[in-house]
Design a protein around this motif. Structure first.
Motif, short mmCIF file in Angstrom:
data_model
loop_
_atom_site.label_atom_id
_atom_site.label_comp_id
_atom_site.label_asym_id
_atom_site.label_seq_id
_atom_site.Cartn_x
_atom_site.Cartn_y
_atom_site.Cartn_z
N SER A 90 0.81 -1.10 -0.28
CA SER A 90 -0.04 0.02 0.03
C SER A 90 0.70 1.13 0.03
N LEU A 91 1.70 1.40 -0.96
CA LEU A 91 2.59 2.36 -1.08
C LEU A 91 2.82 3.08 -2.43
N CYS A 92 2.83 4.25 -2.73
CA CYS A 92 2.94 4.47 -4.13
C CYS A 92 4.50 4.31 -4.39
N TYR A 93 4.98 4.83 -5.59
CA TYR A 93 6.36 4.55 -5.98
C TYR A 93 7.23 5.46 -5.42
N VAL A 110 7.51 3.73 -1.89
CA VAL A 110 8.52 2.61 -2.22
C VAL A 110 9.87 3.11 -1.93
N LEU A 111 10.17 4.41 -2.86
CA LEU A 111 11.72 4.70 -2.77
C LEU A 111 12.24 4.93 -1.57
N ASP A 112 11.45 6.04 -0.92
CA ASP A 112 11.88 6.71 0.50
C ASP A 112 11.97 5.25 1.59
N THR A 113 11.14 4.55 1.41
CA THR A 113 11.01 3.18 2.24
C THR A 113 12.31 2.51 2.19
#
Length: 188
Positions: A90-93, A110-113
């Motif tokens: 449930s994360l955008c890109y 996603v990228l920050d995570t």
């Protein structure tokens, strides 16, 4: 709790190493010819990488060794959970996509995570390689690294495994779904 130094306590480290060793021994098809003792030496010498592996484990990724790079003397770990890691769905890109959402924003992107975890998003090639070790994402899907030209146009790509094949799809980078997460790679 983890400290800001990205280092695990002795107890956390021992517990994680035990989990990783058990998974390594149970799935020898993923790393034929590799020796756990050598992997463990590398892990014990890299506290920050252990911290990242612990994050991968805590979010449901079930990281395991899938290769060894002789040139760089590094072991390669991928998320090997059967479905996309539950704690990373449930994360955008990316941040741009998250900021563009006017309502119903997901908790992150996603990228920050992945960056916070100290891991890289799988590429399409790595995702296809992962499928050589089993059947992954038969009910879910996983965002993968998106080429700049696609991202520039507002899109992002993801993969899943259906009908004995890997499928690569596109979606708006600002989309997010309960059954789509991301898989990571880590070199130690």
């Amino acid at each position: 709790m983890k400290s800001n130094k990205k280092e695990l306590s002795t107890e956390q480290r021992e517990e994680l190493l035990s989990v990783l060793k058990t998974r390594f021994e149970k799935n020898m098809n993923r790393h034929k010819g590799l020796d756990w003792a050598k992997v463990q030496v590398k892990l014990e010498a890299n506290a920050e990488k252990l911290w990242s592996l612990d994050d991968m484990e805590a979010t449901g990724g079930e990281p395991d060794v899938v290769g060894y790079d002789k040139k760089t003397d590094e072991y390669i770990f991928y998320d090997c959970s059967a479905e996309s890691p539950k704690g990373r769905r449930s994360l955008c890109y990316d941040r741009e996509a998250l900021d563009a959402r006017k309502e119903h924003k997901p908790k992150s992107n996603v990228l920050d995570t992945a960056a916070e975890m100290g891991i890289e998003l799988l590429t399409e090639e790595q995702y296809r390689e992962l499928q050589q070790f089993g059947k992954f994402d038969t009910k879910t899907s996983s965002w993968i690294q998106t080429p700049a030209d696609i991202r520039k146009l507002g899109g992002a790509i993801f993969c899943d495994y259906r009908y004995s094949n890997v499928f690569v799809y596109h979606n708006g980078a600002d989309s997010y779904y309960a059954a789509r997460g991301f898989r990571g790679a880590l070199r130690v």
